[in-house]
Design a protein around this motif. Structure first.
Motif, PDB file in Angstrom:
ATOM      1  N   SER A 185      36.266  89.794  25.332  1.00 16.48           N
ATOM      2  CA  SER A 185      35.835  90.828  26.272  1.00 16.48           C
ATOM      3  C   SER A 185      34.419  91.298  25.980  1.00 16.48           C
ATOM      4  O   SER A 185      33.865  91.057  24.902  1.00 16.48           O
ATOM      5  CB  SER A 185      36.789  92.021  26.215  1.00 16.48           C
ATOM      6  OG  SER A 185      36.657  92.693  24.971  1.00 16.48           O
ATOM      7  N   CYS A 337      47.644  92.973  29.888  1.00 15.67           N
ATOM      8  CA  CYS A 337      47.235  93.109  31.291  1.00 15.67           C
ATOM      9  C   CYS A 337      47.676  94.451  31.878  1.00 15.67           C
ATOM     10  O   CYS A 337      47.017  94.996  32.776  1.00 15.67           O
ATOM     11  CB  CYS A 337      47.816  91.962  32.124  1.00 15.67           C
ATOM     12  SG  CYS A 337      46.998  90.371  31.832  1.00 15.67           S
ATOM     13  N   LYS A 338      48.770  94.971  31.356  1.00 14.33           N
ATOM     14  CA  LYS A 338      49.284  96.248  31.841  1.00 14.33           C
ATOM     15  C   LYS A 338      48.277  97.371  31.643  1.00 14.33           C
ATOM     16  O   LYS A 338      48.220  98.329  32.422  1.00 14.33           O
ATOM     17  CB  LYS A 338      50.591  96.578  31.099  1.00 14.33           C
ATOM     18  CG  LYS A 338      51.322  97.811  31.613  1.00 14.33           C
ATOM     19  CD  LYS A 338      52.610  98.029  30.832  1.00 14.33           C
ATOM     20  CE  LYS A 338      53.315  99.293  31.315  1.00 14.33           C
ATOM     21  NZ  LYS A 338      54.544  99.563  30.522  1.00 14.33           N
ATOM     22  N   GLU A 339      47.457  97.248  30.599  1.00 17.72           N
ATOM     23  CA  GLU A 339      46.457  98.275  30.285  1.00 17.72           C
ATOM     24  C   GLU A 339      45.120  98.030  30.983  1.00 17.72           C
ATOM     25  O   GLU A 339      44.199  98.822  30.855  1.00 17.72           O
ATOM     26  CB  GLU A 339      46.227  98.325  28.769  1.00 17.72           C
ATOM     27  CG  GLU A 339      47.471  98.647  27.948  1.00 17.72           C
ATOM     28  CD  GLU A 339      48.034 100.025  28.278  1.00 17.72           C
ATOM     29  OE1 GLU A 339      47.222 100.961  28.438  1.00 17.72           O
ATOM     30  OE2 GLU A 339      49.274 100.159  28.381  1.00 17.72           O
ATOM     31  N   LEU A 340      45.008  96.914  31.723  1.00 19.59           N
ATOM     32  CA  LEU A 340      43.750  96.563  32.382  1.00 19.59           C
ATOM     33  C   LEU A 340      43.797  96.872  33.876  1.00 19.59           C
ATOM     34  O   LEU A 340      44.875  96.959  34.474  1.00 19.59           O
ATOM     35  CB  LEU A 340      43.466  95.065  32.197  1.00 19.59           C
ATOM     36  CG  LEU A 340      43.368  94.546  30.752  1.00 19.59           C
ATOM     37  CD1 LEU A 340      43.186  93.028  30.770  1.00 19.59           C
ATOM     38  CD2 LEU A 340      42.210  95.208  30.012  1.00 19.59           C
ATOM     39  N   SER A 341      42.637  97.020  34.450  1.00 15.51           N
ATOM     40  CA  SER A 341      42.562  97.144  35.908  1.00 15.51           C
ATOM     41  C   SER A 341      42.859  95.779  36.518  1.00 15.51           C
ATOM     42  O   SER A 341      42.797  94.751  35.830  1.00 15.51           O
ATOM     43  CB  SER A 341      41.164  97.604  36.324  1.00 15.51           C
ATOM     44  OG  SER A 341      40.208  96.590  36.046  1.00 15.51           O
ATOM     45  N   ASP A 342      43.163  95.754  37.822  1.00 13.56           N
ATOM     46  CA  ASP A 342      43.446  94.482  38.500  1.00 13.56           C
ATOM     47  C   ASP A 342      42.265  93.533  38.363  1.00 13.56           C
ATOM     48  O   ASP A 342      42.436  92.320  38.175  1.00 13.56           O
ATOM     49  CB  ASP A 342      43.767  94.727  39.975  1.00 13.56           C
ATOM     50  CG  ASP A 342      45.106  95.421  40.160  1.00 13.56           C
ATOM     51  OD1 ASP A 342      45.891  95.428  39.194  1.00 13.56           O
ATOM     52  OD2 ASP A 342      45.350  95.966  41.261  1.00 13.56           O
ATOM     53  N   GLU A 343      41.066  94.074  38.468  1.00 16.58           N
ATOM     54  CA  GLU A 343      39.862  93.250  38.377  1.00 16.58           C
ATOM     55  C   GLU A 343      39.712  92.657  36.981  1.00 16.58           C
ATOM     56  O   GLU A 343      39.372  91.477  36.820  1.00 16.58           O
ATOM     57  CB  GLU A 343      38.619  94.102  38.719  1.00 16.58           C
ATOM     58  CG  GLU A 343      37.329  93.312  38.864  1.00 16.58           C
ATOM     59  CD  GLU A 343      37.394  92.299  39.998  1.00 16.58           C
ATOM     60  OE1 GLU A 343      36.772  91.221  39.852  1.00 16.58           O
ATOM     61  OE2 GLU A 343      38.064  92.577  41.017  1.00 16.58           O
ATOM     62  N   GLN A 344      39.971  93.462  35.960  1.00 13.96           N
ATOM     63  CA  GLN A 344      39.859  92.981  34.580  1.00 13.96           C
ATOM     64  C   GLN A 344      40.935  91.937  34.263  1.00 13.96           C
ATOM     65  O   GLN A 344      40.693  90.979  33.540  1.00 13.96           O
ATOM     66  CB  GLN A 344      39.997  94.161  33.604  1.00 13.96           C
ATOM     67  CG  GLN A 344      38.805  95.108  33.593  1.00 13.96           C
ATOM     68  CD  GLN A 344      39.086  96.340  32.749  1.00 13.96           C
ATOM     69  OE1 GLN A 344      40.191  96.886  32.764  1.00 13.96           O
ATOM     70  NE2 GLN A 344      38.069  96.796  32.024  1.00 13.96           N
ATOM     71  N   ALA A 345      42.113  92.144  34.824  1.00 17.79           N
ATOM     72  CA  ALA A 345      43.228  91.230  34.543  1.00 17.79           C
ATOM     73  C   ALA A 345      43.042  89.857  35.176  1.00 17.79           C
ATOM     74  O   ALA A 345      43.644  88.866  34.715  1.00 17.79           O
ATOM     75  CB  ALA A 345      44.537  91.851  35.022  1.00 17.79           C
ATOM     76  N   LYS A 346      42.192  89.765  36.194  1.00 14.18           N
ATOM     77  CA  LYS A 346      41.992  88.497  36.908  1.00 14.18           C
ATOM     78  C   LYS A 346      41.523  87.385  35.979  1.00 14.18           C
ATOM     79  O   LYS A 346      41.902  86.228  36.133  1.00 14.18           O
ATOM     80  CB  LYS A 346      40.972  88.680  38.043  1.00 14.18           C
ATOM     81  CG  LYS A 346      41.553  89.217  39.319  1.00 14.18           C
ATOM     82  CD  LYS A 346      40.473  89.288  40.400  1.00 14.18           C
ATOM     83  CE  LYS A 346      41.023  89.917  41.674  1.00 14.18           C
ATOM     84  NZ  LYS A 346      39.966  90.043  42.708  1.00 14.18           N
TER      85      LYS A 346
END
Length: 455
Positions: A185, A337-346
């Motif tokens: 990251s 991924c649960k702690e990430l935004s949708d954009e970050q999880a992509k």
């Protein structure tokens, strides 16, 4: 006399406990070395499992591998068919690490049956030699039915007493490369420029595990450049912690037993220098310098760290990527991924859409690499006698003393890393990154304050 097949029919009893001395220990095992005269045990070390004092069964595992690990190692029949976790570790070394690192450098050892009376006698004999905090935390697991026996690679000759002195150096090389994974990251991008070892030192200092940050840089040791390798050995000697130990004829003369060693001061350095005089024929005060040269030349000549680096680099996605594959294998919701935004999880969707076989490959490679990043390297030297010729061993020459040394190299501590520890690996990685970042930011603030102060 006692080859592998013969040991299968042997059970160690109370009378066999004599002659075993404390060599060291880690979180899960105690290592003993044999110093007696009984021929079958000469040149051997023994590894015994520990059990926490507050719960004698806490470290015991009724089965070797869980269902997900059976899936992970499905291509290795011997491993998934193992009956207990200790045997699984030995089979992992034999069938996974040995082919990768080279059979000439790896000894998987053999399991030998023991009686409870043997383990109880050994426990009484070695307890006074163990660090107090280790004794308070754990004891030898006297419910074990077997122990691991292997060659003592701090000695040059195995299975025979010989009069010639030898000196051995044990090194924990640590991770020898900077990760380039695209799954690192933005907040942890410093991994690409600072070694994991250096960053972990900051956390250990913060937690009080060490008193001084080591200058050792694994990239120097793995560089293949003699000058950089020499510097790496000097730095390890200066702050050995639990990463550098030296043995003379199998007896520890430098470094820690069961815990990290003190930083090297004048007194420690002088005692070590004096210990080397029986092996290295150097001018006064030059034995240590010559030993470091010897180690550096052996590391460079053997090229064994090239093989180790290849195995370490099986981890191509870093724990920040591998943790996602872990959740796919275990059929759990991905807590990262649960702690990430949708954009970050992509950016991690590639793991969550991968086939099961691909997820298994990623995690298996990560765990094998983790073993390679945490193993030890033992280099044993024996001076050649006048008239020796045609030795089967590698050799290096100390020009300053006109001595030639045969040497042998082996990898140790190649234990199986358990799948269940993946989340712990991820959390430790976060903690290391956080602590190192805070330390750097703190240093920058102090510099600014210093610069603002009137001269």
């Amino acid at each position: 006399m006692y080859e592998t097949d013969c040991w299968m029919d042997v059970t160690l009893t109370k009378k066999d406990a004599a002659g075993w001395v404390y060599r060291g220990e880690g979180a899960a095992n105690i290592v003993l070395a044999y110093v007696g005269s009984y021929p079958p045990f000469i040149g051997k070390v023994m590894r015994l499992r520990k059990a926490p004092r507050n719960c004698a069964l806490a470290m015991r595992s009724p089965s070797a591998l869980n269902a997900h690990e059976h899936l992970l190692w499905k291509d290795i029949d011997q491993l998934i068919g193992s009956s207990d976790s200790e045997l699984a570790c030995q089979l992992f070394v034999e069938h996974v690490m040995k082919p990768l690192l080279g059979s000439q450098y790896v000894d998987a050892g053999m399991h030998v049956m023991v009686l409870k009376e043997f383990l109880e006698a050994v426990e009484r004999d070695v307890i006074s030699k163990r660090p107090i905090w280790r004794v308070d935390n754990a004891k030898i697991d006297t419910l074990c039915e077997s122990v691991l026996l292997m060659s003592d690679y701090s000695l040059f000759a195995h299975g025979a007493l010989e009069s010639r002195s030898c000196i051995s150096v044990e090194i924990k090389p640590k991770c020898g490369f900077l990760p380039l994974s695209r799954f690192i990251s933005e907040g942890t991008a410093i991994k690409r420029t600072i070694t994991r070892f250096a960053m972990h030192q900051a956390l250990k200092l913060h937690q009080g595990e060490i008193a001084l940050i080591s200058e050792y840089n694994p990239l120097d040791l793995f560089s293949g450049c003699k000058e950089r390798i020499y510097k790496a050995i000097v730095d390890l000697f200066t702050t050995p912690q639990n990463n550098f130990r030296v043995f003379l004829n199998g007896y520890l003369i430098f470094g820690g037993l069961g815990c990290g060693a003190k930083d090297t001061n004048v007194s420690i350095a002088k005692a070590f220098e004096d210990s080397l005089k029986s092996v290295i024929e150097a001018d006064a005060g030059k034995c240590t310098e010559n030993l470091i040269t010897l180690v550096a030349e052996a590391v460079q000549k053997s090229r064994v760290l090239d093989r180790l680096l290849e195995v370490q680099k099986l981890d191509s996605v870093d724990i920040e990527g591998a943790i996602h594959a872990y959740y796919e294998i275990t059929c759990q919701q991905c807590l990262v991924c649960k702690e990430l935004s949708d954009e970050q999880a992509k950016r991690f969707s590639v793991f969550h859409s991968a086939s099961l076989d691909e997820s298994l490959r990623i995690v298996k490679d990560y765990l094998i690499a983790a073993t390679a990043k945490d193993c030890s390297l033992m280099i044993c030297f024996r001076p050649r006698r006048e008239g020796d010729s045609g030795s089967e061993y590698n050799n290096v020459c100390l020009k300053s003393t006109n001595q030639t040394f045969d040497f042998k190299v082996h990898f140790l501590d190649l234990d199986l890393k358990r799948l269940s520890k993946m989340e712990e690996h991820y959390e430790l990685d976060k903690k290391i990154m956080s602590c190192y970042t805070e330390m750097i930011e703190g240093d920058e603030k102090r510099k600014k304050v210093t610069n603002l102060q009137p001269s």
